[in-house]
Design a protein around this motif. Structure first.
Motif, mmCIF file in Angstrom:
data_model
loop_
_atom_site.group_PDB
_atom_site.id
_atom_site.type_symbol
_atom_site.label_atom_id
_atom_site.label_comp_id
_atom_site.label_asym_id
_atom_site.label_seq_id
_atom_site.Cartn_x
_atom_site.Cartn_y
_atom_site.Cartn_z
ATOM 1 N N ARG A 1 -15.711 -34.624 19.386
ATOM 2 C CA ARG A 1 -16.952 -33.870 20.008
ATOM 3 C C ARG A 1 -16.527 -32.390 20.098
ATOM 4 N N CYS B 1 -17.514 -28.781 21.491
ATOM 5 C CA CYS B 1 -18.535 -27.873 22.353
ATOM 6 C C CYS B 1 -19.215 -26.682 21.752
ATOM 7 N N THR C 1 -23.834 -26.043 32.311
ATOM 8 C CA THR C 1 -24.275 -27.416 32.359
ATOM 9 C C THR C 1 -24.679 -27.963 31.054
ATOM 10 N N LEU C 2 -23.837 -28.965 30.419
ATOM 11 C CA LEU C 2 -24.007 -29.476 29.215
ATOM 12 C C LEU C 2 -24.541 -30.713 29.185
ATOM 13 N N ASP C 3 -25.217 -30.856 28.018
ATOM 14 C CA ASP C 3 -25.629 -32.313 27.777
ATOM 15 C C ASP C 3 -25.141 -32.593 26.342
ATOM 16 N N ILE C 4 -25.495 -33.931 25.854
ATOM 17 C CA ILE C 4 -24.966 -34.402 24.480
ATOM 18 C C ILE C 4 -25.505 -33.450 23.425
ATOM 19 N N ASP D 1 -25.256 -30.179 23.328
ATOM 20 C CA ASP D 1 -24.450 -29.057 23.347
ATOM 21 C C ASP D 1 -23.248 -29.045 22.408
ATOM 22 N N TYR D 2 -23.071 -30.258 21.996
ATOM 23 C CA TYR D 2 -22.049 -30.579 21.005
ATOM 24 C C TYR D 2 -22.186 -30.870 19.664
ATOM 25 N N THR E 1 -27.024 -44.841 24.257
ATOM 26 C CA THR E 1 -27.446 -44.073 25.442
ATOM 27 C C THR E 1 -26.667 -42.939 25.254
ATOM 28 N N ALA E 2 -26.872 -41.827 26.222
ATOM 29 C CA ALA E 2 -26.084 -40.518 26.360
ATOM 30 C C ALA E 2 -24.715 -40.784 26.694
ATOM 31 N N TYR F 1 -21.780 -40.975 24.149
ATOM 32 C CA TYR F 1 -21.445 -39.508 23.505
ATOM 33 C C TYR F 1 -20.461 -38.952 24.422
ATOM 34 N N GLY F 2 -19.984 -39.456 25.655
ATOM 35 C CA GLY F 2 -19.046 -39.097 26.506
ATOM 36 C C GLY F 2 -17.501 -39.077 25.999
#
Length: 620
Positions: free
Chosen positions: A331, A333, A340-343, A345-346, A372-373, A376-377
């Protein structure tokens, strides 16, 4: 004149060394030569270590030239063991004479142990404690390993038994060292992100006989980075990545500058160097070994991603690994630093798919399902290595021909080094060793550990404990060596002998005989499953243990075998366990096998004379 003086002196030195008398006629001529000329003579390669020792005792000047830390003994060491020189720094003080002695002693010890292995372990797999003699050796381990490598590199088709056991010992020694290094590596803090280093440890453990090092792999990656920089210079001659020095870990924060790096990377990797995902041979362990990925320029998502990640980070692009299901990703960024980022933002990069940049929706389309989110981590080094080893574990379970299950054994070792309390994998390891009939004492230790971790496994554990103990008792009851004489009445129908190269009439495979029985000695179930009763002579005929060219071991009926009129070497990993040499027409049994079949070698010579000599005469 100088050349003539050197030639003359070269002829004089051996004589002087033998005489070792200062009053000898030629000595004054020799010692009066310039020091450089004397040193050149002594380092020329024509003198052995014993010669140097004798020469140095003739007078003070020669003794000074042959000092233990000087060039003469260094050259003796280098010529004898050139591969060891990489372990010495040019700036280090080294007592080369002492190093020579220690290496010589280590070599003798290594050969002594290798020679003992065939006698000690011919009838069984080398047990866990079989390597204890090696672990207790004095002196540098690299010297012992170097001697084992020398044995493996012996020319020709001889010393097969030595090579067989030298390979086993070297395999064990290197794997133990690599496993210890991996365990130390795994103790690093979570922010230690050397993904490449971890991947190289896995590569080394599964290929311990190959010359694989992090330094060499990093050097190959550095050469790719140089090509990327060359391309990047054409895009932006002032790009900050071009100013990075080797070993720097600076990161570029501007998205546009990062994008330029990735564009240059994609061009070099996929267009110029032709790297690609291996879709045609996806389930091949070579796709997971970093040195093979670089050689073959292909891999699977996780190995391609680690290569891509390593190059990007060296050029200042902070990509991160994503343990995405079914397809490993990276990923990138796109959000502001500190936000504050979520999936969403990549951007997600598919290194397997030529560096294609994907949105969240495109990632789900790639694998054909919604996730699920959390998936993506980013993941740490240990999780990345867990996935790599998990892939190897899956491939190991798929092994068919390799009856040693080496890949499965190696991947289990690696996984349990990371997660030592995985009950199901411990149980699989115990079952595997039990199936292979090896290391019964270790099987009991594993089962005891399982019982401690999960008492609910009592049924499976109890079954294996009972049968392992029975196996140990049977081994204790075995008495002596069974000797089979061809001249005995009950062996009168045995036509073939150990060491002969045969061909299977029905299946066409080439093989070598390493044992025989006057009749089939397998149980009723095996006889029924193999449909032996359908053979004209059924199970009342000689059967032969054979090593097959595909790496398998089989038990073949006499009526199904015939002489191979074009004998060739059989590429089987266990050939050296039974045979010492391949002559071109047949194999010669080693001492242990010949004890068991003492009359077979004479029969082999007669067969070779009748079959192959007659063929040669017909050709002529």
């Amino acid at each position: 004149m100088a050349a003539a003086a050197v030639d003359t002196a070269m002829e004089v030195v051996p004589a002087l060394a033998e005489e070792a008398a200062p009053e000898a006629a030629g000595l004054s001529c020799l010692v009066n030569l310039p020091g450089e000329v004397l040193e050149y003579i002594l380092c020329s390669g024509s003198l052995t270590a014993a010669d140097i020792g004798r020469v140095s005792s003739t007078c003070r000047r020669l003794r000074e030239l042959c000092q233990s830390s000087g060039k003469v003994w260094k050259e003796q060491f280098r010529v004898r063991w050139p591969s060891l020189m990489k372990h010495y720094s040019p700036t280090d003080y080294v007592n080369w004479l002492e190093e020579y002695k220690v290496r010589q002693k280590a070599g003798l010890e290594a050969r002594k142990i290798v020679a003992s292995f065939s006698k000690r372990f011919f009838s069984e797999h080398v047990p866990c404690n079989g390597f204890s003699d090696i672990e207790n050796l004095e002196g540098p381990e690299i010297f012992f390993e170097d001697e084992l490598v020398c044995i493996l590199n012996m020319e020709g088709r001889k010393a097969l038994t030595w090579k067989y056991y030298a390979k086993k010992i070297l395999y064990y020694l290197r794997q133990q060292k690599i496993l210890n290094n991996l365990k130390a590596f795994l103790q690093q803090p979570d922010d230690y992100e050397s993904y490449l280093e971890g991947a190289v440890y896995i590569d080394q453990y599964c290929n311990p006989l190959s010359d694989i090092s992090l330094r060499d792999i990093q050097a190959q990656i550095d050469s790719i980075v140089e090509l990327v920089c060359k391309t990047l210079r054409g895009i932006n001659s002032r790009h900050p990545s071009l100013a990075f020095k080797a070993g720097e870990s600076s990161m570029i924060m501007e998205i546009e500058l990062q994008s330029q790096v990735l564009d240059a990377m994609n061009y070099v990797l996929y267009d110029q160097l032709k790297f690609k995902g291996n879709r045609m041979d996806y389930y091949n362990a070579l796709n997971l070994y970093m040195h093979q990925v670089l050689i073959r320029r292909t891999g699977i998502p996780i190995s391609m991603s680690l290569l891509y990640l390593t190059i990007a980070r060296q050029l200042g692009v902070p990509l991160e690994p994503v343990n995405f299901p079914s397809h490993f990703l990276l990923r990138w960024c796109q959000g502001a630093e500190g936000a504050t980022l979520d999936i969403f933002d990549y951007i997600y990069i598919d290194a397997f798919g030529k560096g294609k940049q994907l949105t969240v929706k495109e990632c789900e389309y790639l694998i054909g399902q919604h996730v699920t989110a959390a998936l993506y981590g980013v993941v740490n080094v240990k999780k990345v290595l867990q996935r790599m080893v998990g892939n190897l574990l899956s491939l190991g379970k798929r092994e068919g021909i390799d009856q040693s299950y080496q890949l499965l054994r190696d991947s289990l070792d690696l996984y349990l080094a990371m997660y030592p309390d995985q009950v199901q994998l411990l149980l699989l390891q115990a079952r595997l060793y039990f199936h292979l009939g090896i290391w019964p004492e270790k099987v009991l230790d594993i089962l005891q550990h399982i019982q401690t971790l999960d008492p609910g496994q009592h049924g499976a554990v109890g079954y294996l404990v009972q049968h392992t103990l029975e196996h140990i008792e049977r081994k204790k009851e075995e008495v002596g060596v069974e000797v089979k004489l061809r001249s005995h009445e009950k062996h009168r129908d045995v036509c073939y002998a150990i060491g002969l190269i045969m061909k299977h009439k029905r299946y066409g495979y080439n093989c070598v005989i390493y044992g025989w029985d006057p009749t089939c000695m397998m149980g009723h179930e095996w006889i029924r499953n193999m449909n032996v009763h359908s053979l004209p002579h059924g199970h009342h005929q000689p059967f032969y243990n054979v090593l097959v060219e595909d790496g398998s071991c089989r038990y073949a009926a006499q009526e199904n075998l015939e002489y191979n009129v074009e004998p060739q070497e059989i590429s089987h990993p266990d050939v050296g366990r039974y045979f010492s040499e391949f002559t071109g027409t047949h194999y010669i049994p080693n001492t242990e096998l010949e004890i068991r079949y003492p009359e077979d070698l004479e029969s082999v010579y007669e067969t070779v004379q009748n079959i192959y000599s007659a063929k040669k005469e017909n050709v002529e």
